[in-house]
Design a protein around this motif. Sequence first.
Motif, short mmCIF file in Angstrom:
data_model
loop_
_atom_site.label_atom_id
_atom_site.label_comp_id
_atom_site.label_asym_id
_atom_site.label_seq_id
_atom_site.Cartn_x
_atom_site.Cartn_y
_atom_site.Cartn_z
N ARG A 90 33.46 89.60 60.01
CA ARG A 90 34.36 88.45 59.86
C ARG A 90 35.81 88.87 60.05
NH1 ARG A 90 31.67 86.94 55.69
NH2 ARG A 90 32.99 88.04 54.23
N GLU A 91 36.21 89.94 59.38
CA GLU A 91 37.60 90.39 59.45
C GLU A 91 37.98 90.92 60.82
OE1 GLU A 91 38.52 93.04 56.25
OE2 GLU A 91 38.11 91.51 54.73
N GLU B 175 40.64 87.57 67.49
CA GLU B 175 41.12 86.24 67.85
C GLU B 175 42.64 86.17 67.80
OE1 GLU B 175 39.11 83.60 65.16
OE2 GLU B 175 37.15 84.06 66.03
N GLN C 213 38.33 88.03 63.31
CA GLN C 213 39.59 87.31 63.14
C GLN C 213 40.74 88.08 63.78
OE1 GLN C 213 39.85 86.70 58.93
NE2 GLN C 213 38.44 84.97 58.97
N SER C 214 40.75 89.41 63.64
CA SER C 214 41.84 90.19 64.23
C SER C 214 41.78 90.15 65.75
CB SER C 214 41.83 91.63 63.72
OG SER C 214 40.69 92.32 64.17
#
Length: 82
Positions: free
Chosen positions: A62-63, A69, A66-67
């Motif tokens: 998940r983390e 994106e 996000q980075s």
Amino acid sequence: MKRQVTSGHVVPKLALSRVEAAEAIGVTPVTVDRLAKRGLLRPSRATRRPLYPIWEIERFLRETSQSIEIESLRSARSEEGQ
């Protein structure tokens, strides 16, 4: 993901070995070791061998997603400004 059967009950696997974790995220076990050394993936040290809880693998994905994106958005914006 494999599940263990105990006295007729199916028990979901809560953590993966480094090899299983590597297979789950599509990298080599050496890469899992590197990610752990950098603090990006945190294994449980409750046993002799590191175990990677399912929730920790999900958090990592998940983390890092996000980075990626955010970096893509930054890159697109800088290209628009040129």
